[in-house]
Design a protein around this motif. Structure first.
Motif, PDB file in Angstrom:
ATOM      1  N   ALA A  52       0.829  -1.210   0.000  1.00  0.00           N
ATOM      2  CA  ALA A  52       0.000   0.000   0.000  1.00  0.00           C
ATOM      3  C   ALA A  52       0.862   1.259   0.000  1.00  0.00           C
ATOM      4  O   ALA A  52       0.567   2.231  -0.704  1.00  0.00           O
ATOM      5  CB  ALA A  52      -0.935  -0.008   1.206  1.00  0.00           C
ATOM      6  N   ALA A  53       1.931   1.268   0.797  1.00  0.00           N
ATOM      7  CA  ALA A  53       2.827   2.433   0.826  1.00  0.00           C
ATOM      8  C   ALA A  53       3.495   2.634  -0.527  1.00  0.00           C
ATOM      9  O   ALA A  53       3.670   3.776  -0.984  1.00  0.00           O
ATOM     10  CB  ALA A  53       3.872   2.255   1.922  1.00  0.00           C
ATOM     11  N   LEU A 108      -0.587  11.172   5.603  1.00  0.00           N
ATOM     12  CA  LEU A 108      -1.847  10.773   6.232  1.00  0.00           C
ATOM     13  C   LEU A 108      -2.338   9.432   5.698  1.00  0.00           C
ATOM     14  O   LEU A 108      -2.876   8.610   6.459  1.00  0.00           O
ATOM     15  CB  LEU A 108      -2.908  11.857   6.005  1.00  0.00           C
ATOM     16  N   LEU A 109      -2.144   9.197   4.401  1.00  0.00           N
ATOM     17  CA  LEU A 109      -2.569   7.920   3.830  1.00  0.00           C
ATOM     18  C   LEU A 109      -1.760   6.759   4.398  1.00  0.00           C
ATOM     19  O   LEU A 109      -2.318   5.696   4.690  1.00  0.00           O
ATOM     20  CB  LEU A 109      -2.430   7.965   2.308  1.00  0.00           C
ATOM     21  N   ILE A 110      -0.448   6.954   4.558  1.00  0.00           N
ATOM     22  CA  ILE A 110       0.374   5.880   5.114  1.00  0.00           C
ATOM     23  C   ILE A 110      -0.008   5.600   6.556  1.00  0.00           C
ATOM     24  O   ILE A 110      -0.090   4.442   6.986  1.00  0.00           O
ATOM     25  CB  ILE A 110       1.861   6.248   4.981  1.00  0.00           C
ATOM     26  N   VAL A 111      -0.270   6.675   7.336  1.00  0.00           N
ATOM     27  CA  VAL A 111      -0.742   6.475   8.718  1.00  0.00           C
ATOM     28  C   VAL A 111      -2.073   5.740   8.717  1.00  0.00           C
ATOM     29  O   VAL A 111      -2.304   4.816   9.515  1.00  0.00           O
ATOM     30  CB  VAL A 111      -0.850   7.832   9.435  1.00  0.00           C
ATOM     31  N   ALA A 112      -2.974   6.144   7.798  1.00  0.00           N
ATOM     32  CA  ALA A 112      -4.271   5.464   7.716  1.00  0.00           C
ATOM     33  C   ALA A 112      -4.104   4.006   7.324  1.00  0.00           C
ATOM     34  O   ALA A 112      -4.830   3.131   7.810  1.00  0.00           O
ATOM     35  CB  ALA A 112      -5.166   6.186   6.704  1.00  0.00           C
ATOM     36  N   ILE A 113      -3.120   3.723   6.456  1.00  0.00           N
ATOM     37  CA  ILE A 113      -2.868   2.331   6.064  1.00  0.00           C
ATOM     38  C   ILE A 113      -2.416   1.507   7.260  1.00  0.00           C
ATOM     39  O   ILE A 113      -2.863   0.371   7.472  1.00  0.00           O
ATOM     40  CB  ILE A 113      -1.828   2.292   4.935  1.00  0.00           C
ATOM     41  N   LEU A 114      -1.507   2.086   8.071  1.00  0.00           N
ATOM     42  CA  LEU A 114      -1.038   1.367   9.266  1.00  0.00           C
ATOM     43  C   LEU A 114      -2.202   1.062  10.210  1.00  0.00           C
ATOM     44  O   LEU A 114      -2.323  -0.056  10.732  1.00  0.00           O
ATOM     45  CB  LEU A 114       0.020   2.207   9.978  1.00  0.00           C
ATOM     46  N   VAL A 115      -3.056   2.063  10.421  1.00  0.00           N
ATOM     47  CA  VAL A 115      -4.218   1.856  11.306  1.00  0.00           C
ATOM     48  C   VAL A 115      -5.156   0.826  10.702  1.00  0.00           C
ATOM     49  O   VAL A 115      -5.666  -0.068  11.395  1.00  0.00           O
ATOM     50  CB  VAL A 115      -4.934   3.195  11.551  1.00  0.00           C
ATOM     51  N   GLN A 116      -5.390   0.923   9.393  1.00  0.00           N
ATOM     52  CA  GLN A 116      -6.311  -0.005   8.736  1.00  0.00           C
ATOM     53  C   GLN A 116      -5.799  -1.439   8.796  1.00  0.00           C
ATOM     54  O   GLN A 116      -6.563  -2.377   9.059  1.00  0.00           O
ATOM     55  CB  GLN A 116      -6.510   0.429   7.290  1.00  0.00           C
ATOM     56  N   VAL A 117      -4.488  -1.614   8.530  1.00  0.00           N
ATOM     57  CA  VAL A 117      -3.926  -2.967   8.573  1.00  0.00           C
ATOM     58  C   VAL A 117      -4.001  -3.534   9.987  1.00  0.00           C
ATOM     59  O   VAL A 117      -4.350  -4.709  10.175  1.00  0.00           O
ATOM     60  CB  VAL A 117      -2.472  -2.941   8.052  1.00  0.00           C
ATOM     61  N   ARG A 118      -3.687  -2.699  10.975  1.00  0.00           N
ATOM     62  CA  ARG A 118      -3.755  -3.173  12.356  1.00  0.00           C
ATOM     63  C   ARG A 118      -5.186  -3.561  12.729  1.00  0.00           C
ATOM     64  O   ARG A 118      -5.435  -4.595  13.340  1.00  0.00           O
ATOM     65  CB  ARG A 118      -3.227  -2.093  13.298  1.00  0.00           C
TER      66      ARG A 118
END
Length: 495
Positions: free
Chosen positions: A25-26, A222-232
């Motif tokens: 995703a990143a 912000l998208l990368i942070v959102a990806i981390l939260v979403q994956v977790r």
């Protein structure tokens, strides 16, 4: 030959599903954000170019309307042929509305245009206009003063679409953007040129691109942070499933329970079916053990009665000891099989307490003097095993260590990776690799002069494997044999 890209990617992320999702995703964000910036920069360039062209076209239209509404073009008169006066004003026959190359005047008057409109009224700005008749300049903007313009010839009579802004420069090298029209009036060829500085295109575009680049960079973060939260958040059900499986393995649950996402329900169903099947096979196996134990009871009783008639007494006592050992083993496995057949839950045993009691008892009742047991176990170390099975495993290992130790037996325990690790070692002569392989075989002994039957270590290894553990043998730092017993831990064990 280089490995395929997917293999290099798998090696990079280390085989982690979370790392795979975040990295892919990143990577998409890092590629998409610059591409989006390039597309937006291209779009903004078109918008700014169209705005500049529209502004120039508006001036072209105003000048042409002034010419169309003005008096007819006339040939130059005697006064115009003599050239302008040095103090000629900005309007009328002798102002900038009537100058021609070389100081000569054409017979065109633009004093009906009214006041000059910004930004064509400020000198040296790059916002210029001029009117030529039959190739001779007859009028120019107040901003142009007397600079020479090297402008290209227009291809068509109309200025064309906005993207066809022509480029030119002044005699001093100033870069300009040009829009031109060419037409006939009163039998004479008229050309109108309107220019803008090149900065009118690049400066707004630069400001807009910098603003968009900063916004896109913030959006990427912000998208990368959102990806981390979403994956977790998305992988949290897998973590719950892992915890449920660990609880089943440790005996705290019999099956995986609780609500599951739709994508995992089929997997959970298969796992529960596998757990139930494994439990059924275990009960069946232990039931066979129970039947075997019952079947051996009668022959064992017959052998025991026959041993009573053996002489001499030393031989009879030896046979009776063997019968008692066999009877004790049969009763022990019969009890375990009966517990499993009745569906009894796996019990938890306090390793610290059981090991401490066994060490104290063996150290007290062993007939060898000068050998001590040094126990180093943390409080509250709990394994998911039956207490009697734990006593048998520890008893076999401690008894073996005491028989071969010179002066010291070390008993240690710790918790690591959801396993209770027990280390028992002595300061005896130790065993080689071949000898270790021999003692792991049932009934094989290295020293026939020592008491025992050669079943202690194989039985300990078998019991540990039944609980999902293991027994490893090696060389101890103290010089003798080191036995490393790993057993599944429970939630009650301290970290």
């Amino acid at each position: 030959m280089r490995p395929p890209l997917r293999h290099r990617f798998a090696a990079l992320v280390g085989g982690s599903l979370r790392a795979r999702l975040v990295a892919s995703a990143a990577l998409f964000v890092l590629v998409a954000i610059p591409l989006t910036g390039l597309v937006l920069a291209h779009v903004m360039e078109g918008v700014v170019r169209a705005e500049v062209a529209g502004r120039l076209d508006l001036q072209l239209s105003a000048l042409r309307s002034a010419l169309d509404d003005g008096p007819p073009l006339r040939p130059p008169g005697p006064r115009e042929e003599t050239g302008p006066r040095e103090d000629a004003g900005p309007r009328g026959e002798e102002g900038p509305g009537g100058r021609a190359p070389g100081g000569r005047r054409a017979g065109l008057r633009l004093d009906w245009l009214g006041p000059e409109r910004p930004p064509f009224d400020r000198p040296d700005t790059g916002w210029y206009w001029r009117v030529t008749v039959d190739g001779r300049e007859v009028a120019a903007s107040r901003s142009l003063r007397r600079e020479a313009l090297d402008l290209p010839e227009p291809d068509d009579e109309e200025p064309g679409p906005p993207h066809r802004l022509a480029s030119a420069q002044t005699g001093e090298g100033e870069a300009l953007l040009v829009r031109s029209i060419r037409f006939e009036r009163d039998g004479r060829e008229v050309r109108i040129d309107v220019t803008a500085p090149h900065a009118a295109l690049t400066a707004p575009l630069r400001d807009a691109v910098l603003a968009v680049a900063g916004t896109l960079a913030l959006l990427g973060v912000l998208l990368i942070v959102a990806i981390l939260v979403q994956v977790r958040f998305g992988l949290h059900p897998l973590e719950r499933l892992r915890a449920s499986l660990a609880a089943v393995r440790e005996g705290r649950r019999e099956r995986i329970e609780g609500p599951q996402p739709a994508e995992l329900r089929a997997l959970v169903g298969e796992l529960n079916a596998l757990i139930a099947q494994d439990a059924a096979h275990l009960r069946q196996a232990r039931l066979h053990v129970a039947n075997l134990a019952h079947g051996l009871k009668t022959p064992l009783a017959t052998l025991s009665a026959a041993a009573e008639r053996i002489s001499p007494p030393e031989r009879r006592d030896e046979m009776q000891g063997l019968m008692e050992l066999m009877d004790r083993r049969i009763r022990h496995h019969l009890r375990r099989a009966r517990t499993a057949a009745l569906g009894g839950a796996r019990r938890h045993a306090d390793v610290t307490r059981h090991a401490g009691d066994l060490a104290a008892m063996l150290e007290k009742f062993r007939d060898r003097d000068g050998v001590r047991i040094e126990a180093r176990l943390p409080a509250g170390l709990v394994a998911a095993v039956d207490g009697e099975d734990l006593d048998e495993m520890l008893g076999n290992l401690l008894d073996n260590a005491l028989r071969h130790a010179r002066s010291l037996v070390v008993l240690e325990g710790a918790l690591a990776d959801r396993e209770v690790l027990i280390r028992i070692c002595d300061d005896g002569r130790g065993l080689s690799t071949d000898e270790i392989a021999t003692v792991r075989q049932p009934g094989r002994r290295l020293d026939e002069s020592q008491p025992g039957h050669g079943f202690g270590i194989p039985i300990t290894a078998e019991i540990a494997e039944l609980y999902g553990g293991r027994l490893d043998l090696g060389r101890a730092g103290e010089g003798g044999l080191e036995a490393r017993l790993a057993l599944p831990a429970t939630a009650a064990s301290p970290p």
